[in-house]
Design an enzyme around this catalytic site. Sequence first.
Site, PDB file in Angstrom:
ATOM      1  N   LYS A 160       1.051   4.126  -2.850  1.00  0.00           N
ATOM      2  CA  LYS A 160       0.671   5.518  -2.538  1.00  0.00           C
ATOM      3  C   LYS A 160       1.854   6.476  -2.723  1.00  0.00           C
ATOM      4  O   LYS A 160       1.649   7.648  -3.081  1.00  0.00           O
ATOM      5  CB  LYS A 160       0.079   5.612  -1.126  1.00  0.00           C
ATOM      6  CG  LYS A 160      -1.261   4.878  -0.968  1.00  0.00           C
ATOM      7  CD  LYS A 160      -2.383   5.477  -1.828  1.00  0.00           C
ATOM      8  CE  LYS A 160      -3.746   4.899  -1.493  1.00  0.00           C
ATOM      9  NZ  LYS A 160      -4.827   5.445  -2.344  1.00  0.00           N
ATOM     10  N   THR A 196     -14.172   6.168   7.563  1.00  0.00           N
ATOM     11  CA  THR A 196     -14.891   5.640   6.397  1.00  0.00           C
ATOM     12  C   THR A 196     -15.062   4.132   6.574  1.00  0.00           C
ATOM     13  O   THR A 196     -14.478   3.536   7.482  1.00  0.00           O
ATOM     14  CB  THR A 196     -14.065   5.866   5.102  1.00  0.00           C
ATOM     15  OG1 THR A 196     -12.900   5.036   5.189  1.00  0.00           O
ATOM     16  CG2 THR A 196     -13.670   7.315   4.904  1.00  0.00           C
ATOM     17  N   TYR A 206       0.854  -1.209   0.000  1.00  0.00           N
ATOM     18  CA  TYR A 206       0.000   0.000   0.000  1.00  0.00           C
ATOM     19  C   TYR A 206       0.882   1.249   0.000  1.00  0.00           C
ATOM     20  O   TYR A 206       0.634   2.202  -0.753  1.00  0.00           O
ATOM     21  CB  TYR A 206      -0.893  -0.040   1.243  1.00  0.00           C
ATOM     22  CG  TYR A 206      -1.910   1.079   1.346  1.00  0.00           C
ATOM     23  CD1 TYR A 206      -3.120   1.017   0.666  1.00  0.00           C
ATOM     24  CD2 TYR A 206      -1.670   2.190   2.163  1.00  0.00           C
ATOM     25  CE1 TYR A 206      -4.072   2.029   0.780  1.00  0.00           C
ATOM     26  CE2 TYR A 206      -2.612   3.209   2.284  1.00  0.00           C
ATOM     27  CZ  TYR A 206      -3.807   3.123   1.589  1.00  0.00           C
ATOM     28  OH  TYR A 206      -4.737   4.135   1.705  1.00  0.00           O
TER      29      TYR A 206
END
Length: 256
Positions: A164, A195, A160
């Site tokens: 990113k 979220t 990840y």
Amino acid sequence: MTTNENGNYTGKVAFVTGAANGIGRATALAFARKGAHVVVADISEQGNQETARMIEDLGGRVIAVKCDVTRASDVKAALSKTIETFGRLDFAFNNAGVEQKNAATAEIEEEEWDRIVNINLRGVFLCMKYEIPLLLKQGGAIVNTSSGAGVIGIKGGAAYTAAKHGLIGLTKSAALDYASQNIRINAVCPGYIDTPMMGRFTGGTDEGRAKVIAEEPIGRMGKPEEIAAAVVWLCSDAAAFVVGHAMVIDGGQTVQ
Ligand SMILES: NC(=O)c1ccc[n+]([C@@H]2O[C@H](COP(=O)([O-])OP(=O)(O)OC[C@H]3O[C@@H](n4cnc5c(N)ncnc54)[C@H](O)[C@@H]3O)[C@@H](O)[C@H]2O)c1
């Protein structure tokens, strides 16, 4: 110039990926509140339709398109539908992304590496590849969603973090390619935002949430609307001189 400085987007068209949930949904709604027509794109049809309904409830014009950002054919079809329906594209928020299964680098399965890089990095490249020719017609702005993981390392999150970080490099280079052609390209780097993705990350428990909040100097998670506000601003003429920037919005998490 793409809008006036107050960010009145009447007559403008915004394309938002990952719009079925979280940051994408909040940003689609924020564009609609500014008067833009919005195209909500997501692999999840149900949540995407729900976002479209929320925009209609605000009195906005919207279409929902099913789109897997890793498939060029889906991206092309979603953008064709955008032009067919609204006749133009002014803003794109390339935001669809997924979290990685927590694992030390040597423990990351090759398939997991490919999945994360494919959605979080290649997906944004594909979106820009097909958005830019449309934006070249009258100018516009692109914002890509990176992360705090785009500017610092994250233990247990190498795939990840690599995707990113790569997204910021992609954003900067693309920004240089098109700065003289009236397309501004920037990124946002959210900290911990409340979220559905964060719910999965924390396990949704009080303990999991408290652990994340403890890393935030501001003492709370961010709200999706706080990222949406920055995206809408980056697309406005108030940000007319902002090019290739990776804007960190994280309650102070990464400056510690
Ligand atoms: N929530 C956070 O704390 C946080 C922090 C930093 C960065 N981000 C980034 O912000 C973005 C949005 O995250 P969120 O928290 O709103 O996540 P979320 O999981 O709540 O929403 C992400 C959306 O992307 C969609 N999506 C996933 N794969 C897709 C694909 N292949 N094609 C199209 N859509 C796809 C999902 O269906 C979902 O609706 C992501 O890129 C994420 O990496 C989130």
